[in-house]
Design a protein around this motif. Structure first.
Motif, PDB file in Angstrom:
ATOM      1  N   ILE A   1     -10.093 -27.055 -10.912  1.00 49.19           N
ATOM      2  CA  ILE A   1      -9.553 -25.700 -10.802  1.00 49.19           C
ATOM      3  C   ILE A   1      -8.066 -25.814 -11.090  1.00 49.19           C
ATOM      4  O   ILE A   1      -7.332 -26.510 -10.384  1.00 49.19           O
ATOM      5  N   SER A   2      -7.637 -25.167 -12.180  1.00 50.35           N
ATOM      6  CA  SER A   2      -6.231 -25.242 -12.546  1.00 50.35           C
ATOM      7  C   SER A   2      -5.482 -24.087 -11.898  1.00 50.35           C
ATOM      8  O   SER A   2      -5.981 -22.972 -11.824  1.00 50.35           O
ATOM      9  N   GLN A   3      -4.257 -24.391 -11.435  1.00 52.31           N
ATOM     10  CA  GLN A   3      -3.456 -23.357 -10.766  1.00 52.31           C
ATOM     11  C   GLN A   3      -2.461 -22.710 -11.716  1.00 52.31           C
ATOM     12  O   GLN A   3      -1.592 -21.954 -11.272  1.00 52.31           O
ATOM     13  N   GLU A   4      -2.566 -23.037 -13.013  1.00 54.49           N
ATOM     14  CA  GLU A   4      -1.532 -22.614 -13.968  1.00 54.49           C
ATOM     15  C   GLU A   4      -1.152 -21.142 -13.852  1.00 54.49           C
ATOM     16  O   GLU A   4       0.026 -20.794 -13.827  1.00 54.49           O
ATOM     17  N   SER A   5      -2.153 -20.271 -13.752  1.00 59.12           N
ATOM     18  CA  SER A   5      -1.839 -18.833 -13.751  1.00 59.12           C
ATOM     19  C   SER A   5      -1.045 -18.459 -12.489  1.00 59.12           C
ATOM     20  O   SER A   5      -0.247 -17.528 -12.514  1.00 59.12           O
ATOM     21  N   GLU A   6      -1.271 -19.197 -11.398  1.00 59.65           N
ATOM     22  CA  GLU A   6      -0.547 -18.904 -10.149  1.00 59.65           C
ATOM     23  C   GLU A   6       0.930 -19.268 -10.259  1.00 59.65           C
ATOM     24  O   GLU A   6       1.793 -18.634  -9.675  1.00 59.65           O
ATOM     25  N   HIS A   7       1.217 -20.340 -11.025  1.00 61.37           N
ATOM     26  CA  HIS A   7       2.607 -20.791 -11.135  1.00 61.37           C
ATOM     27  C   HIS A   7       3.339 -20.117 -12.295  1.00 61.37           C
ATOM     28  O   HIS A   7       4.561 -20.151 -12.355  1.00 61.37           O
ATOM     29  N   ALA A   8       2.566 -19.514 -13.207  1.00 58.49           N
ATOM     30  CA  ALA A   8       3.158 -18.960 -14.435  1.00 58.49           C
ATOM     31  C   ALA A   8       4.279 -17.969 -14.121  1.00 58.49           C
ATOM     32  O   ALA A   8       5.308 -17.952 -14.787  1.00 58.49           O
ATOM     33  N   LYS A   9       4.075 -17.166 -13.083  1.00 55.97           N
ATOM     34  CA  LYS A   9       5.098 -16.141 -12.815  1.00 55.97           C
ATOM     35  C   LYS A   9       6.419 -16.737 -12.338  1.00 55.97           C
ATOM     36  O   LYS A   9       7.447 -16.069 -12.355  1.00 55.97           O
ATOM     37  N   TYR A  10       6.411 -17.988 -11.903  1.00 59.93           N
ATOM     38  CA  TYR A  10       7.662 -18.641 -11.483  1.00 59.93           C
ATOM     39  C   TYR A  10       8.244 -19.523 -12.587  1.00 59.93           C
ATOM     40  O   TYR A  10       9.269 -20.156 -12.408  1.00 59.93           O
ATOM     41  N   GLY A  11       7.528 -19.643 -13.705  1.00 60.31           N
ATOM     42  CA  GLY A  11       8.025 -20.433 -14.835  1.00 60.31           C
ATOM     43  C   GLY A  11       7.934 -21.932 -14.603  1.00 60.31           C
ATOM     44  O   GLY A  11       8.546 -22.719 -15.320  1.00 60.31           O
ATOM     45  N   GLY A  12       7.172 -22.344 -13.608  1.00 63.20           N
ATOM     46  CA  GLY A  12       7.011 -23.780 -13.334  1.00 63.20           C
ATOM     47  C   GLY A  12       6.256 -23.955 -12.030  1.00 63.20           C
ATOM     48  O   GLY A  12       5.984 -22.968 -11.331  1.00 63.20           O
ATOM     49  N   VAL A  13       5.918 -25.198 -11.711  1.00 61.81           N
ATOM     50  CA  VAL A  13       5.116 -25.457 -10.506  1.00 61.81           C
ATOM     51  C   VAL A  13       5.973 -25.329  -9.243  1.00 61.81           C
ATOM     52  O   VAL A  13       7.028 -25.944  -9.134  1.00 61.81           O
TER      53      VAL A  13
END
Ligand code: KG4
Ligand code: ZN
Length: 328
Positions: free
Chosen positions: A30-42
């Motif tokens: 399960i990738s969290q990419e979409s969750e971090h996208a709004k912050y521009g990074g992890v």
């Protein structure tokens, strides 16, 4: 069976690998990419909380295999300490509940083993690891002997894509976005310096290109679609040219027969093409992991664990340690 867990950054993943056949029986991520996208990074704290939610869901799916476990493998270094701890906590719980040992797995070595999923390992091999956290060339002699030949002095290859995307107001992770954009751009419109071009140093550096991108973005702001694509194209060309120049030097010295590229950024098609060319010129065979195993995943952790299991490289719930900054 070996159950393996990956949580070193923003991917939660669990796999089940059969010891005798090396077969990958179960693999989910399960990738969290979409969750971090709004912050521009992890965002590490957010990543850690998401692992705490997602890892148990994946474990539930792996339930049919839990009665036959011989060991639990988990990435324990390097990575974000708060996210590594989530995977390690799960490994500790399983180890105690099932009475099986823990196999601690180095994330960089796991990326190397992404080449060997459901296959026999090939040694020796020269390996270029390009990910969000690392850019290095590794001389992989055997399971026991891996030596770093060159590494980055500042930013990593993948990180420079992430930062380029961020500066142009695009999403996260930047790699696939910048690659797609670069394919539409004109790489000759802007001049981008190739780092350490005149230096005999066998090392990488990506902070200079990052600054060149920043200056272009500032001087052409507000950016239109055309300029974005042209900057992406110039950036990607210089970023890859730098890898090629330094690896070319290493090829001339070492004449590897087998060469591989691993890590999240090895999914980049322009990188793959450029290195297929370099390997062709030096008569080396290019090895690449399956696209689905380039970015972080538990299948590669499980494959590494098979070789560690043979050597009984175990620890237990009380002795396992997390090392966020260790290398090879
Ligand atoms: O190995 P990985 O999943 O995580 C780390 O260990 O860091 O690599 C993630 C990195 C990110 O920086 C991402 O932008 C980069 O790999 N990446 C790419 C591409 N796909 C992912 N970089 C360039 N081109 C791509 N197509
Ligand atoms: Zn990785």
């Amino acid at each position: 069976m070996i159950l393996s867990i990956e949580s070193s950054c923003d991917d939660s993943s669990i796999a089940i690998t059969e010891i005798d056949t090396k077969a990958l029986l179960f693999h989910r991520k399960i990738s969290q990419e979409s969750e971090h996208a709004k912050y521009g990074g992890v965002v590490p704290e957010l990543a850690s909380r998401l692992h705490a939610v997602d890892l148990p869901k994946l474990l539930e799916e792996a339930k049919p295999w839990l009665d036959d476990l011989k060991a639990v493998a988990v990435t324990n270094e390097p990575g974000l300490s708060v996210t590594l701890l989530e995977g390690v906590a799960m490994a500790q719980a399983l180890s105690i509940a099932k009475g099986v040992p823990i196999i601690p797995v180095n994330h960089l070595k796991a990326h190397i083993y992404s080449l060997f999923i459901e296959r026999e390992a090939i040694f020796p091999m020269l390996v270029l690891l390009i990910s969000g956290g690392h850019t290095m060339v590794i001389d992989v002699e055997s399971f026991e002997r891996m030596e770093v030949v060159a590494s980055t002095m500042d930013d990593s290859f993948g990180e420079s894509f992430d930062k380029t995307a961020k500066m142009m107001g695009l999403g996260y992770p930047g790699g696939p976005i910048v690659e797609r954009l670069a394919a539409k751009g004109d790489p000759t419109r802007f001049r981008m310096p190739v780092p350490l071009r005149h230096s005999p140093k066998i090392a990488f550096s990506y902070s200079g290109i990052k600054n060149a991108v920043r200056l272009l973005v500032e001087s052409h702001s507000p950016l239109d679609e055309r300029s974005r694509a042209d900057i992406a194209a110039a950036f990607q060309k210089a970023a890859i040219e730098h890898l090629l120049q330094k690896c070319g030097k290493i090829f001339r010295e070492r004449r590897p027969k087998d060469f591989a590229i691993v890590g999240g950024a090895s999914a980049n098609m322009a990188v793959r093409e450029a290195f297929a060319n370099l390997c062709g010129r030096f008569d080396a065979t290019l090895h690449l992991a399956d696209l689905r195993y380039c970015s972080d995943n538990a299948a590669m952790v499980g494959r590494y664990a098979l070789d560690a299991y043979e050597r009984q490289l175990f620890c237990d719930a009380l002795t396992i340690r997390v090392s966020p900054r260790s290398e090879l």
